[in-house]
Design a protein around this motif. Structure first.
Motif, short mmCIF file in Angstrom:
data_model
loop_
_atom_site.label_atom_id
_atom_site.label_comp_id
_atom_site.label_asym_id
_atom_site.label_seq_id
_atom_site.Cartn_x
_atom_site.Cartn_y
_atom_site.Cartn_z
N LEU A 184 44.65 40.95 48.71
CA LEU A 184 43.56 41.12 49.55
C LEU A 184 43.46 42.50 50.30
N ASP A 185 44.79 42.68 50.66
CA ASP A 185 44.76 44.24 51.35
C ASP A 185 44.30 45.33 50.73
N GLN A 186 44.85 45.21 49.17
CA GLN A 186 44.51 46.17 48.36
C GLN A 186 42.91 46.14 48.03
N PHE A 187 42.39 45.16 47.88
CA PHE A 187 40.97 44.89 47.56
C PHE A 187 40.07 45.70 48.72
N LYS A 188 40.79 45.68 50.02
CA LYS A 188 39.86 46.34 51.07
C LYS A 188 39.69 47.87 50.90
N VAL A 189 40.69 48.39 50.20
CA VAL A 189 40.66 49.92 49.95
C VAL A 189 40.37 50.42 48.52
N TYR A 190 40.59 49.34 47.53
CA TYR A 190 40.57 49.85 46.27
C TYR A 190 39.15 50.29 45.84
N GLN A 191 38.77 51.43 45.19
CA GLN A 191 37.34 51.72 44.88
C GLN A 191 37.32 51.49 43.32
N PRO A 192 36.34 50.66 42.73
CA PRO A 192 36.28 50.85 41.35
C PRO A 192 35.54 51.96 41.05
N LYS A 193 35.78 52.74 39.66
CA LYS A 193 35.41 53.75 39.15
C LYS A 193 33.89 53.85 39.07
N SER A 194 33.33 52.77 38.99
CA SER A 194 31.71 52.73 38.81
C SER A 194 31.29 51.55 39.43
N SER A 195 29.89 51.37 39.59
CA SER A 195 29.30 50.03 39.92
C SER A 195 29.72 49.12 38.83
N LEU A 196 29.80 49.42 37.49
CA LEU A 196 29.81 48.47 36.64
C LEU A 196 31.26 47.96 36.43
N ASP A 197 32.33 48.71 36.87
CA ASP A 197 33.79 48.69 36.61
C ASP A 197 34.14 47.39 37.39
N PRO A 198 35.24 46.62 36.67
CA PRO A 198 35.64 45.46 37.29
C PRO A 198 35.90 45.45 38.75
N ASN A 199 35.49 44.54 39.42
CA ASN A 199 35.67 44.17 40.85
C ASN A 199 35.55 42.94 41.34
N TRP A 200 36.23 42.15 40.38
CA TRP A 200 36.68 40.66 40.69
C TRP A 200 38.02 40.22 41.29
N GLY A 201 38.08 39.07 41.84
CA GLY A 201 39.44 38.68 42.05
C GLY A 201 39.55 38.60 43.71
N LYS A 202 38.78 39.18 44.56
CA LYS A 202 38.87 39.04 45.99
C LYS A 202 38.60 37.61 46.42
N ALA A 203 37.63 37.06 46.03
CA ALA A 203 37.35 35.67 46.40
C ALA A 203 38.50 34.70 46.00
N GLU A 204 39.34 34.89 44.90
CA GLU A 204 40.45 33.95 44.72
C GLU A 204 41.42 34.38 45.83
N ALA A 205 41.95 35.32 45.99
CA ALA A 205 42.93 35.72 46.91
C ALA A 205 42.57 35.00 48.36
N GLU A 206 41.15 35.32 48.66
CA GLU A 206 40.94 34.61 50.07
C GLU A 206 40.82 33.06 50.04
N TYR A 207 40.46 32.53 48.84
CA TYR A 207 40.54 30.74 48.83
C TYR A 207 42.24 30.43 49.09
N PHE A 208 43.06 31.08 48.24
CA PHE A 208 44.40 30.68 48.53
C PHE A 208 44.78 30.80 49.97
N LEU A 209 44.37 31.97 50.39
CA LEU A 209 44.91 32.27 51.75
C LEU A 209 44.22 31.30 52.82
N ALA A 210 43.14 30.83 52.35
CA ALA A 210 42.53 30.02 53.44
C ALA A 210 42.75 28.45 53.29
N ASN A 211 43.51 28.08 52.15
CA ASN A 211 43.89 26.94 51.87
C ASN A 211 45.27 26.70 51.50
N LYS A 212 46.11 27.42 52.63
CA LYS A 212 47.67 27.42 52.56
C LYS A 212 48.09 26.03 52.76
N PRO A 213 49.15 25.63 51.94
CA PRO A 213 49.61 24.13 52.05
C PRO A 213 50.19 23.87 53.22
#
Length: 213
Positions: A184-213
């Motif tokens: 999640l920290d990396q997602f905050k600063v990582y810049q895709p090479k273009s608007s079409l380049d992969p940018n998925w995954g942040k929501a998954e990291a947020e989900y796990f952190l918001a639903n800690k056991p």
């Protein structure tokens, strides 16, 4: 001379229009990836990206997303316990990923998908396939990290593996959550090479952190 300039103007204008049409089509499809919930929807999306790729021929991203949509269908089947579907879905994803790799060699993003494909195949029978598909998955992720160490999707894959692996085999939910936070920290600063380049995954990291056991 005027005719030459006129034809050049038309060529440049047509090229710009074609690029805009490609980007528009890709943007519209990419925006729907996370909205799909059923196997049929992912199959349709895979076919849509394939059609764009077959038309453009030199663009790797349509085939990348065709593979990604297939992988998402596989992950859905895995969550539903439909292990018998994983091999054919992984093979389908591999077919499109091979096309993307031909057009963009040494891509960390492609190698992340390669890791995910091997992981899908491993889950058919983890005990039997860990030394084959599991090792190939780890190798693909290691290669991706050497190319783009700060890519958050690489950390996300490590987080998933660590979180879901039993402690007796080296896994840990606590360490997994630490890796989700790093991603999640990396997602905050990582810049895709273009608007079409992969940018998925942040929501998954947020989900796990918001639903800690």
């Amino acid at each position: 001379m005027k005719n030459v300039f006129f034809m050049l103007f038309l060529f440049v204008g047509f090229t710009a229009f074609s690029q805009t049409a490609y980007e528009k089509a890709m943007t519209e499809k990419i925006a729907t990836v996370q909205q799909h919930k059923t196997p049929d929807e992912f199959t349709a999306l895979t076919n849509d990206f394939k059609r764009i790729g077959d038309k453009e021929k030199t663009q790797w991203l349509p085939y990348y997303y065709a593979a990604f949509a297939s992988i998402q269908k596989g992950r859905l089947a895995m969550r539903e316990g439909k292990k018998e579907e994983l091999d054919p879905i992984a093979d389908e994803a591999q077919k499109y990923l091979d096309l993307a790799m031909e057009l963009n060699k040494d891509s960390a993003e492609n190698l992340v998908l390669q890791k995910m494909i091997h992981s899908l195949k491993m889950m058919v029978n983890p005990q039997q396939r860990f030394m084959s598909e599991g090792m190939l998955a780890a190798d693909a992720l290691s290669k991706a990290e050497k190319i783009d160490a700060e890519n958050p999707r690489i950390t996300l894959m490590k987080a998933e593996d660590t979180y879901y692996t039993p402690e007796q085999f080296g896994g840990s939910k606590t360490k997994g959550l630490e890796l989700f936070q790093k991603a999640l920290d990396q997602f905050k600063v990582y810049q895709p090479k273009s608007s079409l380049d992969p940018n998925w995954g942040k929501a998954e990291a947020e989900y796990f952190l918001a639903n800690k056991p």
